[in-house]
Design a protein around this motif. Structure first.
Motif, mmCIF file in Angstrom:
data_model
loop_
_atom_site.group_PDB
_atom_site.id
_atom_site.type_symbol
_atom_site.label_atom_id
_atom_site.label_comp_id
_atom_site.label_asym_id
_atom_site.label_seq_id
_atom_site.Cartn_x
_atom_site.Cartn_y
_atom_site.Cartn_z
ATOM 1 N N THR A 21 0.939 -1.082 -0.027
ATOM 2 C CA THR A 21 -0.057 0.048 0.035
ATOM 3 C C THR A 21 0.885 1.259 0.138
ATOM 4 O O THR A 21 1.831 1.311 0.890
ATOM 5 N N VAL A 22 0.630 2.258 -0.821
ATOM 6 C CA VAL A 22 1.551 3.248 -1.058
ATOM 7 C C VAL A 22 0.624 4.538 -1.089
ATOM 8 O O VAL A 22 -0.259 4.741 -1.827
ATOM 9 N N SER A 23 0.959 5.329 0.095
ATOM 10 C CA SER A 23 0.194 6.636 0.171
ATOM 11 C C SER A 23 0.328 7.586 -0.965
ATOM 12 O O SER A 23 1.743 7.797 -1.055
ATOM 13 N N LEU A 24 -0.491 8.218 -1.582
ATOM 14 C CA LEU A 24 -0.221 8.870 -2.563
ATOM 15 C C LEU A 24 -0.274 10.536 -2.395
ATOM 16 O O LEU A 24 0.420 11.414 -2.513
ATOM 17 N N SER A 25 -1.586 10.912 -1.759
ATOM 18 C CA SER A 25 -1.700 12.467 -1.519
ATOM 19 C C SER A 25 -3.012 12.533 -0.559
ATOM 20 O O SER A 25 -3.522 11.482 -0.114
ATOM 21 N N ALA A 26 -2.955 13.662 0.080
ATOM 22 C CA ALA A 26 -4.138 13.913 0.951
ATOM 23 C C ALA A 26 -4.732 15.497 0.814
ATOM 24 O O ALA A 26 -3.967 16.137 0.210
ATOM 25 N N LEU A 27 -6.003 15.157 0.354
ATOM 26 C CA LEU A 27 -6.731 16.541 -0.204
ATOM 27 C C LEU A 27 -7.667 16.897 1.000
ATOM 28 O O LEU A 27 -8.426 15.966 1.483
ATOM 29 N N LYS A 28 -7.903 18.422 1.002
ATOM 30 C CA LYS A 28 -8.787 18.969 2.117
ATOM 31 C C LYS A 28 -10.075 18.980 1.242
ATOM 32 O O LYS A 28 -10.166 19.287 0.129
ATOM 33 N N GLY A 29 -10.967 18.514 1.546
ATOM 34 C CA GLY A 29 -12.457 18.529 0.771
ATOM 35 C C GLY A 29 -12.507 17.392 -0.230
ATOM 36 O O GLY A 29 -11.429 16.580 -0.459
ATOM 37 N N ILE A 30 -13.420 17.063 -0.787
ATOM 38 C CA ILE A 30 -13.643 16.147 -1.835
ATOM 39 C C ILE A 30 -13.726 16.781 -3.300
ATOM 40 O O ILE A 30 -14.838 17.031 -3.485
ATOM 41 N N ASP A 31 -12.727 16.511 -3.970
ATOM 42 C CA ASP A 31 -12.858 16.800 -5.335
ATOM 43 C C ASP A 31 -12.611 15.528 -6.202
ATOM 44 O O ASP A 31 -11.789 15.086 -6.568
ATOM 45 N N ALA A 32 -13.824 14.791 -6.604
ATOM 46 C CA ALA A 32 -13.867 13.849 -7.080
ATOM 47 C C ALA A 32 -12.958 13.710 -8.659
ATOM 48 O O ALA A 32 -12.255 12.851 -9.013
ATOM 49 N N ALA A 33 -13.137 14.897 -9.456
ATOM 50 C CA ALA A 33 -12.284 14.791 -10.621
ATOM 51 C C ALA A 33 -10.752 14.996 -10.525
ATOM 52 O O ALA A 33 -10.068 14.467 -11.158
ATOM 53 N N ARG A 34 -10.306 15.876 -9.356
ATOM 54 C CA ARG A 34 -8.949 15.932 -9.043
ATOM 55 C C ARG A 34 -8.474 14.558 -8.656
ATOM 56 O O ARG A 34 -7.530 14.083 -9.036
ATOM 57 N N LEU A 35 -9.363 13.941 -7.971
ATOM 58 C CA LEU A 35 -8.960 12.343 -7.520
ATOM 59 C C LEU A 35 -8.521 11.582 -8.600
ATOM 60 O O LEU A 35 -7.607 10.682 -8.593
ATOM 61 N N GLU A 36 -9.591 11.492 -9.386
ATOM 62 C CA GLU A 36 -9.399 10.771 -10.592
ATOM 63 C C GLU A 36 -8.042 11.096 -11.540
ATOM 64 O O GLU A 36 -7.369 10.001 -11.879
ATOM 65 N N LYS A 37 -7.949 12.459 -11.605
ATOM 66 C CA LYS A 37 -6.767 12.666 -12.346
ATOM 67 C C LYS A 37 -5.266 12.181 -11.752
ATOM 68 O O LYS A 37 -4.532 11.887 -12.516
ATOM 69 N N GLU A 38 -5.392 12.244 -10.388
ATOM 70 C CA GLU A 38 -4.313 11.805 -9.638
ATOM 71 C C GLU A 38 -3.851 10.345 -9.773
ATOM 72 O O GLU A 38 -2.836 10.077 -9.976
ATOM 73 N N LEU A 39 -5.084 9.640 -9.700
ATOM 74 C CA LEU A 39 -5.057 8.092 -9.841
ATOM 75 C C LEU A 39 -4.575 7.690 -10.986
ATOM 76 O O LEU A 39 -3.829 6.988 -11.309
ATOM 77 N N THR A 40 -5.201 8.451 -12.146
ATOM 78 C CA THR A 40 -4.666 8.219 -13.477
ATOM 79 C C THR A 40 -3.071 8.345 -13.564
ATOM 80 O O THR A 40 -2.328 7.684 -14.484
ATOM 81 N N ALA A 41 -2.721 9.619 -13.061
ATOM 82 C CA ALA A 41 -1.165 9.912 -13.199
ATOM 83 C C ALA A 41 -0.509 8.914 -12.626
ATOM 84 O O ALA A 41 0.510 8.525 -13.020
ATOM 85 N N VAL A 42 -0.737 8.284 -11.560
ATOM 86 C CA VAL A 42 0.003 7.649 -10.682
ATOM 87 C C VAL A 42 -0.063 6.019 -11.339
ATOM 88 O O VAL A 42 1.079 5.487 -11.594
#
Length: 380
Positions: free
Chosen positions: A7-28
């Motif tokens: 398990t590798v932690s990638l980032s922490a975000l304040k609030g929930i921005d689904a679009a940003r989460l998806e972009k970060e996962l795609t980049a990873v």
């Protein structure tokens, strides 16, 4: 092939921005695909997990390694703190991979952790919905007994194809089972619910049902007069009957067409006694706690059926062993018995098994409903 969970932690975000989460996962994932051996991003299902408290959350995270090994998925873990003074909604993303010791490609799932506090817990479903992967089943693993008028449970369960609970984790087995029966009845079949604790009864139910497969026993079994179940007292509520014992009675009674009779529960020592109506006959059912033993929280230890003809049919857990022993003794003195291996599976393994089932379990629902009627008839 030997595997190791990662398990590798990638980032922490304040609030929930689904679009940003998806972009970060795609980049990873794009970055990981170039690693030696490569990775396969897999998602066979969505697994939404609800838990309360830091200890429960840590337990969930540990179990997910075992679950994702068998079911690569997107796990959305909702860690709730309903008592927090300030509303809070934060998100963390991570990957979970099975690493081959021989250098083969890694099959990876992903996890989104949502930390919700205070008033934000009730509306956390709005953060979960846009994160669900389309076109694959949605499972909700609710690590609690659903509360009355819990808007979060209602909303998350409406999104789910199947909801998984574990009644063994109940703090108040009697009240929680009554509430569970009300939830199932209120949803009128729209809620597909499974209980990990019910899965633990599978071997017991199969062995008890096996007595009816023997033609020589059937006439005697029509005259059942007494049933006794012994169980290890539940650690969280040792003075109440273990949920597994109540479910076992519900299953046996509904299978044989019995109905509860009005009567007072005898709970002086933590057990209970009930009277059931079997087509005009009275069947006495006793549920009795054994001496508490480590590692047996709420487990059944024996189930004994006694008939009017003096016959006995029993399934019991051998002391200190992972084996079930069955036996039948007729009034004429004939006795038979078997010793069978009893598979002690981890919670992660049992949850994995539930993730392979999408259909409604009517046998379980009837067993819950009967156990609740039995408790109510006794004034619980």
């Amino acid at each position: 092939m030997e595997t190791q969970a990662s398990t590798v932690s990638l980032s922490a975000l304040k609030g929930i921005d689904a679009a940003r989460l998806e972009k970060e996962l795609t980049a990873v994932w794009a970055g990981m695909s170039g690693e030696d051996g490569g990775v396969i991003r897999a998602c066979a299902l969505n697994l939404v997990v609800y838990s309360e408290g830091a200890e429960e959350h840590a337990h969930v995270v540990a179990l997910l390694d075992e679950v994702i090994e068998r079911h690569p998925c997107r796990a959305i873990v909702l860690a709730a703190d309903r008592d927090a003074a300030e509303p809070r909604l934060d998100a963390y993303i991570s990957t979970r991979c099975q690493l081959s010791s021989r250098g083969a490609k890694r099959i990876c799932g992903e996890q989104v952790t949502i930390e919700a506090g205070g008033a934000a817990v009730a509306t956390a479903s709005t953060a979960v919905a846009p994160l669900l992967v389309p076109d694959v089943p949605v499972f909700l693993w609710w690590r609690d007994i659903p509360h009355y008028d819990d808007r979060l449970f209602d909303r998350l369960s409406e999104m789910a194809d199947r909801v998984v609970i574990d009644s063994a984790a109940s703090d108040n087995p009697h009240a929680d089972l009554l509430r569970l029966a009300d939830v199932l009845d209120g949803r009128r079949g729209r809620l597909r619910l499974s209980d990990i604790n019910w899965g633990r009864l599978t071997s017991w139910r199969a062995l008890v049902a096996g007595f009816w497969d023997v033609a020589a026993y059937r006439d005697s079994l029509t005259g059942i007069e007494r049933v006794r179940l012994d169980y290890d007292p539940p650690d969280r509520s040792p003075h109440e009957v273990a949920p597994k014992a109540l479910l076992a009675v519900g299953w046996l009674a509904t299978s044989l067409g019995w109905e509860p009779e009005d009567g007072k529960v005898n709970d002086d020592e933590g057990g209970a006694s009930f009277k059931l109506n079997a087509g005009g006959r009275t069947v006495e059912v006793s549920l009795a706690p054994t001496e508490d033993a480590a590692g047996r929280d709420g487990m059944l230890t024996s189930l004994l059926i006694e008939t009017a003809a003096g016959d006995e049919f029993c399934v019991r857990l051998r002391a200190g062993e992972s084996k079930l022993e069955t036996g039948a003794r007729t009034a004429g003195g004939h006795a038979v018995g078997r010793v069978l291996g009893y598979e002690l599976r981890s919670e992660g393994q049992r949850l994995s098994a539930e993730l392979e089932i999408l259909t409604r379990d009517r046998v379980y629902e009837r067993s819950v409903a009967f156990a609740a009627r039995m408790l109510r008839s006794a004034g619980v």
